[in-house]
Design a protein around this motif. Structure first.
Motif, PDB file in Angstrom:
ATOM      1  N   GLY A  61     -23.470  31.622 -93.910  1.00  0.00           N
ATOM      2  CA  GLY A  61     -23.956  30.264 -93.743  1.00  0.00           C
ATOM      3  C   GLY A  61     -25.085  30.118 -92.741  1.00  0.00           C
ATOM      4  O   GLY A  61     -25.480  28.992 -92.415  1.00  0.00           O
ATOM      5  N   LYS A  62     -25.619  31.212 -92.253  1.00  0.00           N
ATOM      6  CA  LYS A  62     -26.723  31.179 -91.296  1.00  0.00           C
ATOM      7  C   LYS A  62     -27.921  31.923 -91.870  1.00  0.00           C
ATOM      8  O   LYS A  62     -27.799  32.677 -92.835  1.00  0.00           O
ATOM      9  N   MET A  63     -29.099  31.715 -91.259  1.00  0.00           N
ATOM     10  CA  MET A  63     -30.312  32.344 -91.769  1.00  0.00           C
ATOM     11  C   MET A  63     -31.207  32.811 -90.632  1.00  0.00           C
ATOM     12  O   MET A  63     -31.228  32.215 -89.548  1.00  0.00           O
ATOM     13  N   ALA A  64     -31.952  33.891 -90.892  1.00  0.00           N
ATOM     14  CA  ALA A  64     -32.971  34.377 -89.969  1.00  0.00           C
ATOM     15  C   ALA A  64     -34.144  34.880 -90.799  1.00  0.00           C
ATOM     16  O   ALA A  64     -33.968  35.288 -91.960  1.00  0.00           O
ATOM     17  N   LEU A  65     -35.340  34.848 -90.218  1.00  0.00           N
ATOM     18  CA  LEU A  65     -36.551  35.274 -90.929  1.00  0.00           C
ATOM     19  C   LEU A  65     -36.961  36.660 -90.475  1.00  0.00           C
ATOM     20  O   LEU A  65     -37.311  36.872 -89.306  1.00  0.00           O
ATOM     21  N   LEU A  66     -36.933  37.604 -91.413  1.00  0.00           N
ATOM     22  CA  LEU A  66     -37.251  39.002 -91.124  1.00  0.00           C
ATOM     23  C   LEU A  66     -38.709  39.288 -91.446  1.00  0.00           C
ATOM     24  O   LEU A  66     -39.197  38.987 -92.533  1.00  0.00           O
ATOM     25  N   SER A  67     -39.413  39.901 -90.466  1.00  0.00           N
ATOM     26  CA  SER A  67     -40.819  40.255 -90.671  1.00  0.00           C
ATOM     27  C   SER A  67     -40.928  41.603 -91.371  1.00  0.00           C
ATOM     28  O   SER A  67     -39.946  42.337 -91.527  1.00  0.00           O
TER      29      SER A  67
ATOM     30  N   PHE B 299     -31.026  33.208 -80.677  1.00  0.00           N
ATOM     31  CA  PHE B 299     -32.446  32.844 -80.631  1.00  0.00           C
ATOM     32  C   PHE B 299     -33.126  33.028 -81.987  1.00  0.00           C
ATOM     33  O   PHE B 299     -34.130  32.381 -82.275  1.00  0.00           O
ATOM     34  N   GLU B 300     -32.599  33.952 -82.819  1.00  0.00           N
ATOM     35  CA  GLU B 300     -33.220  34.235 -84.121  1.00  0.00           C
ATOM     36  C   GLU B 300     -32.704  33.336 -85.239  1.00  0.00           C
ATOM     37  O   GLU B 300     -33.326  33.236 -86.295  1.00  0.00           O
ATOM     38  N   ILE B 301     -31.571  32.720 -85.045  1.00  0.00           N
ATOM     39  CA  ILE B 301     -30.994  31.885 -86.102  1.00  0.00           C
ATOM     40  C   ILE B 301     -31.818  30.610 -86.257  1.00  0.00           C
ATOM     41  O   ILE B 301     -32.107  29.916 -85.283  1.00  0.00           O
TER      42      ILE B 301
END
Length: 285
Positions: A172-178, A203-205
């Motif tokens: 249910g959570k998301m993070a943006l991967l480079s 901090f990344e969520i």
């Protein structure tokens, strides 16, 4: 006379037998014939009940999404990569959004009041690269990029590998991967947008919110894009080609270039280019 009596007796027996059969038949509830190996079909009533329950569930989901969107000025939460397209806002924390600066850098904007949407500088445009990756353009018309030092900048005119981001959804959570394997975050010291960690912390969520009209979950892909790439190209040629001589003109170049284009998220551009070349060749003859 004896023959006449036998004949009458036979008639009586015949009609009595028929009567007994019909009575027995009437006492049995007649059902639909089911062939051997065929599963009995569910009744229409059961089907209607199931459809009603499905509609109620969908309505409940929609209500939940709408309530959340209402608290964010109508911007709804994306829960899968295909949903991330068009106008978007990147939320860190609660109602605080990534903000573009005129020097090509990014910071976190101040938290908004409940019911307010993002400011113009906090609105970006997302483009699909493929099924898992997107590119993000700021309001200044530049693409977000991961730099070697981990800074996230918005100064790119075009999309390369460093301008691609992969939304990672889990629990249910998301993070943006480079592209470099580091996750986008907000530096707690100066509120700058960076990508410095390969593991996700608080901090990344983040959340990506959209305001495009939501598509129904049951919507299917365009009918032209069903089948393999050869069939897809034929479908688009049929759609756009004018049939003066009733002949399909399909590009003879290797279909692999379409496979590459699909992976890069430029399938439609490649199909258009191939059709354009066939048109040019036709008029050159």
């Amino acid at each position: 006379e004896h023959h006449h009596i036998n004949k009458k007796t036979n008639y009586d027996y015949f009609f009595k037998t028929i009567f007994r059969i019909m009575s027995a038949y009437d006492s049995v509830r007649v059902g639909k014939l089911v062939l051997k190996g065929e599963k009995p079909k569910k009744s229409k009533k059961h089907k209607r009940d199931k459809e009603h329950k499905d509609k109620e569930k969908a309505k409940k989901r929609k209500t939940e999404v709408d309530e959340d969107a209402l608290r964010h000025g109508g911007w709804w939460l994306a829960k899968s990569t295909p949903e991330i397209t068009g106008a978007v806002a990147i939320e860190f924390g609660e109602r605080a959004y990534l903000k573009a600066l005129d020097n090509g850098l990014f910071t976190i904007g101040p938290p908004h009041n409940e019911g307010d949407g993002p400011d113009p500088e906090e609105i970006f445009t997302a483009f699909s690269i493929n099924e898992t990756k997107i590119s993000i353009k700021s309001g200044y018309g530049k693409y977000l990029k991961i730099e070697k030092d981990g800074m996230v900048t918005g100064r790119s005119e075009a999309v390369g590998s460093m301008e691609q981001w992969e939304p990672i959804f889990q629990d249910g959570k998301m993070a943006l991967l480079s592209e470099t394997g580091f996750f986008m975050s907000i530096d707690p010291e100066d509120d700058a947008c960076v990508a410095l960690r390969k593991k996700v912390t608080d901090f990344e969520i983040c959340k990506i919110r959209c305001n495009a009209q939501r598509e129904a979950e049951e919507d299917e892909e365009p009918k032209e894009e069903k089948g393999n790439l050869t069939e897809v190209e034929r479908n688009y040629v049929k759609k756009f080609q004018k049939f003066q001589d009733k002949k399909l003109r399909i590009n003879k170049n290797d279909i692999k270039e379409l496979e590459v284009a699909k992976d890069q998220g430029t399938l439609h551009e490649a199909l258009l280019d191939r059709r354009s070349k066939m048109k040019a060749d036709r008029y050159c003859k």
